[in-house]
Design a protein around this motif. Structure first.
Motif, mmCIF file in Angstrom:
data_model
loop_
_atom_site.group_PDB
_atom_site.id
_atom_site.type_symbol
_atom_site.label_atom_id
_atom_site.label_comp_id
_atom_site.label_asym_id
_atom_site.label_seq_id
_atom_site.Cartn_x
_atom_site.Cartn_y
_atom_site.Cartn_z
ATOM 1 N N LYS A 110 0.812 -1.219 0.000
ATOM 2 C CA LYS A 110 0.000 0.000 0.000
ATOM 3 C C LYS A 110 0.847 1.271 0.000
ATOM 4 C CE LYS A 110 -3.668 -2.339 2.598
ATOM 5 N NZ LYS A 110 -4.335 -2.430 3.915
ATOM 6 N N MET A 111 2.152 1.123 0.195
ATOM 7 C CA MET A 111 3.022 2.298 0.236
ATOM 8 C C MET A 111 3.038 3.018 -1.112
ATOM 9 S SD MET A 111 6.401 1.090 2.335
ATOM 10 C CE MET A 111 6.330 0.615 4.063
ATOM 11 N N LYS A 112 3.043 4.340 -1.081
ATOM 12 C CA LYS A 112 3.142 5.137 -2.304
ATOM 13 C C LYS A 112 4.610 5.456 -2.553
ATOM 14 C CE LYS A 112 -1.471 7.182 -2.074
ATOM 15 N NZ LYS A 112 -2.269 8.440 -2.051
ATOM 16 N N LEU A 113 5.252 4.563 -3.276
ATOM 17 C CA LEU A 113 6.676 4.707 -3.575
ATOM 18 C C LEU A 113 6.833 5.405 -4.923
ATOM 19 C CD1 LEU A 113 7.836 1.120 -2.536
ATOM 20 C CD2 LEU A 113 7.995 3.218 -1.191
ATOM 21 N N PRO A 114 7.770 6.322 -5.040
ATOM 22 C CA PRO A 114 7.972 7.001 -6.332
ATOM 23 C C PRO A 114 8.492 6.024 -7.380
ATOM 24 C CG PRO A 114 9.754 7.538 -4.802
ATOM 25 C CD PRO A 114 8.731 6.782 -4.015
ATOM 26 N N PRO A 115 8.080 6.176 -8.636
ATOM 27 C CA PRO A 115 8.594 5.289 -9.692
ATOM 28 C C PRO A 115 10.094 5.476 -9.851
ATOM 29 C CG PRO A 115 7.416 7.156 -10.642
ATOM 30 C CD PRO A 115 7.183 7.210 -9.173
ATOM 31 N N ARG A 116 10.773 4.412 -10.226
ATOM 32 C CA ARG A 116 12.224 4.479 -10.376
ATOM 33 C C ARG A 116 12.590 5.304 -11.604
ATOM 34 N NH1 ARG A 116 16.511 -0.626 -10.015
ATOM 35 N NH2 ARG A 116 18.054 0.521 -8.800
ATOM 36 N N GLU A 117 13.427 6.297 -11.407
ATOM 37 C CA GLU A 117 13.865 7.145 -12.504
ATOM 38 C C GLU A 117 15.206 6.659 -13.036
ATOM 39 O OE1 GLU A 117 13.922 11.241 -11.397
ATOM 40 O OE2 GLU A 117 11.994 11.154 -10.379
ATOM 41 N N TYR A 118 15.599 7.225 -14.173
ATOM 42 C CA TYR A 118 16.860 6.827 -14.795
ATOM 43 C C TYR A 118 17.828 7.996 -14.899
ATOM 44 C CZ TYR A 118 15.281 2.158 -15.845
ATOM 45 O OH TYR A 118 14.861 0.863 -15.711
ATOM 46 N N ILE A 119 19.057 7.724 -14.579
ATOM 47 C CA ILE A 119 20.134 8.684 -14.810
ATOM 48 C C ILE A 119 20.518 8.638 -16.285
ATOM 49 C CG2 ILE A 119 22.591 9.116 -14.376
ATOM 50 C CD1 ILE A 119 22.138 8.456 -11.492
ATOM 51 N N LEU A 120 20.595 7.419 -16.822
ATOM 52 C CA LEU A 120 20.858 7.217 -18.249
ATOM 53 C C LEU A 120 19.993 6.045 -18.693
ATOM 54 C CD1 LEU A 120 22.808 8.507 -20.396
ATOM 55 C CD2 LEU A 120 24.259 6.511 -20.070
ATOM 56 N N SER A 121 18.983 6.347 -19.486
ATOM 57 C CA SER A 121 18.022 5.331 -19.912
ATOM 58 C C SER A 121 18.595 4.521 -21.091
ATOM 59 C CB SER A 121 16.726 6.020 -20.346
ATOM 60 O OG SER A 121 15.771 5.087 -20.732
ATOM 61 N N PRO A 122 18.422 3.169 -21.069
ATOM 62 C CA PRO A 122 17.525 2.402 -20.195
ATOM 63 C C PRO A 122 18.230 1.608 -19.091
ATOM 64 C CG PRO A 122 18.087 1.078 -22.094
ATOM 65 C CD PRO A 122 18.883 2.353 -22.221
ATOM 66 N N TRP A 123 19.539 1.799 -18.871
ATOM 67 C CA TRP A 123 20.264 0.822 -18.048
ATOM 68 C C TRP A 123 20.881 1.366 -16.756
ATOM 69 C CZ3 TRP A 123 25.418 1.737 -17.089
ATOM 70 C CH2 TRP A 123 26.071 2.616 -17.951
ATOM 71 N N LEU A 124 20.915 2.694 -16.568
ATOM 72 C CA LEU A 124 21.546 3.246 -15.370
ATOM 73 C C LEU A 124 20.486 3.984 -14.550
ATOM 74 C CD1 LEU A 124 24.984 5.144 -15.355
ATOM 75 C CD2 LEU A 124 23.390 5.048 -13.450
ATOM 76 N N PRO A 125 19.868 3.299 -13.595
ATOM 77 C CA PRO A 125 18.783 3.921 -12.823
ATOM 78 C C PRO A 125 19.293 4.787 -11.675
ATOM 79 C CG PRO A 125 19.064 1.641 -12.148
ATOM 80 C CD PRO A 125 20.048 1.875 -13.259
ATOM 81 N N VAL A 126 18.434 5.640 -11.180
ATOM 82 C CA VAL A 126 18.708 6.347 -9.926
ATOM 83 C C VAL A 126 18.843 5.288 -8.831
ATOM 84 C CG1 VAL A 126 17.734 7.905 -8.207
ATOM 85 C CG2 VAL A 126 17.526 8.449 -10.646
ATOM 86 N N GLN A 127 19.828 5.460 -7.957
ATOM 87 C CA GLN A 127 20.164 4.455 -6.943
ATOM 88 C C GLN A 127 20.486 3.111 -7.597
ATOM 89 O OE1 GLN A 127 16.595 5.400 -4.236
ATOM 90 N NE2 GLN A 127 18.223 4.950 -2.754
ATOM 91 N N GLY A 128 21.191 3.191 -8.713
ATOM 92 C CA GLY A 128 21.594 1.988 -9.431
ATOM 93 C C GLY A 128 23.068 1.691 -9.244
ATOM 94 N N LEU A 129 23.408 0.411 -9.262
ATOM 95 C CA LEU A 129 24.802 -0.042 -9.185
ATOM 96 C C LEU A 129 25.092 -0.822 -10.464
ATOM 97 C CD1 LEU A 129 24.817 -1.283 -5.469
ATOM 98 C CD2 LEU A 129 25.465 0.972 -6.332
ATOM 99 N N THR A 130 26.069 -0.358 -11.232
ATOM 100 C CA THR A 130 26.303 -0.907 -12.563
ATOM 101 C C THR A 130 27.795 -1.093 -12.819
ATOM 102 O OG1 THR A 130 26.384 1.308 -13.555
ATOM 103 C CG2 THR A 130 24.224 0.234 -13.463
ATOM 104 N N MET A 131 28.114 -1.827 -13.879
ATOM 105 C CA MET A 131 29.516 -2.036 -14.230
ATOM 106 C C MET A 131 29.682 -2.157 -15.742
ATOM 107 S SD MET A 131 32.275 -4.896 -12.865
ATOM 108 C CE MET A 131 31.466 -6.334 -13.563
#
Length: 318
Positions: free
Chosen positions: A28-49
């Protein structure tokens, strides 16, 4: 006994307080949709390599990503929806060469850098660069990441020096640091080397917490006269699939005005497509890995993705 208990309680730290949520409440929590720093593979709060062999253009790509993110523009086939701040940790480039690359890059990009674009580079330091696999190194970096949204670590071997590449447990301090950065709202892009076999060098435990893993490879028909050209392959994708996860080829060219520009084109007969064809012809994963000379873990990832997309009808699990 009471005195001893008080001493123990004073010495032994209390465990952190945990917050456990009922699933019904969580849903039931209203969580914000996940945004992207660089679409489509680098999300906000994302860990990538991103990893690749030496000399293929990892730093070119990392700097191009940083510039696109800070200017809210495009790099290769990827788009930054808006400007975000970047801290670029350079572990090995000479200052003069880094300056030359940045001047060339920003000159070629029509978009203006609007968000903070900060650089930590070895030649400007009075001592060694911070070692992110140590508490001291993480502490040294702390004042400079407060208002940063993307941290680019270029590269793991020079900036995580105390982490022994083939020992999974030695990666834990870096992993814990990355998770703390994510919890504080930041994203991280790790740049890493490929080993002799073409896979990322060292323990595969690095991939456990990552959203995206990208490998850069030379085309089969590559010759040195082709210059900076490589194929972009997604080895791990979380939250995107289909055409967004398709491999492509990128080449750095120079315009008639002397400006650098990247050209991208699709790849026909990619490893992913070959795995699908062989799987639909009845081959097992192990047989496909041997036939294509690629790691079985990559075949397994391709299988899962192709099954989700409905491209493999009858498949063998092993």
């Amino acid at each position: 006994m009471r005195h001893i208990r008080q001493i123990i309680e004073a010495v032994v730290p209390k465990p952190p307080e945990l917050k456990v949520t009922n699933v019904s409440d969580f849903m039931k929590m209203k969580l914000p949709p996940r945004e992207y720093i660089l679409s489509p593979w680098l999300p906000v709060q994302g860990l990538t390599m991103i990893y690749a062999p030496r000399g293929i253009g990892k730093t070119h790509v990392a700097l191009g990503i940083a510039n696109a993110v800070t200017s809210g523009s495009q790099f290769l086939n990827w788009k930054a929806p808006k400007c975000r701040s970047v801290l670029y940790l350079d572990g090995e480039m000479p200052a003069a060469l880094m300056q030359e690359r940045l001047l060339t890059l920003i000159k070629a990009n029509n978009a203006e850098t609007l968000a903070a674009f900060r650089l930590l580079t070895p030649d400007l330091q009075q001592s060694a660069m911070p070692d992110l696999s140590t508490h001291l190194g993480q502490l040294a970096l702390e004042p400079y990441v407060k208002d940063i949204e993307l941290i680019i670590v270029d590269n793991i071997s020079t900036l995580c020096r105390s982490s022994k590449e083939n020992e999974a447990d030695s990666w834990l301090p870096v992993q814990e640091w990355a998770l703390r950065m994510r919890a504080s709202g930041k994203s991280i892009l790790f740049i890493h080397h490929a080993g002799k076999g073409g896979n990322q060098r060292g323990t595969s435990k690095r991939e456990d917490i990552l959203d995206t893993v990208i490998v850069l490879k030379r085309p089969d028909d590559y010759t040195p006269k082709d210059g900076a050209v490589f194929q972009v392959h997604f080895e791990k994708t979380r939250g995107f699939m289909g055409s967004e996860a398709e491999s492509f080829e990128a080449q750095l060219t120079t315009t008639c005005h002397g400006l650098h520009t990247w050209i991208t084109r699709s790849i026909t007969g990619s490893s992913y497509d070959q795995v699908i064809n062989l799987a639909n012809n009845g081959l097992k994963q192990k047989e496909i890995a041997e036939k294509l000379n690629i790691d079985k873990s990559n075949v397994s990832r391709y299988f899962k993705r192709a099954i989700q997309e409905g491209k493999i009808i009858h498949h063998q699990a092993i």
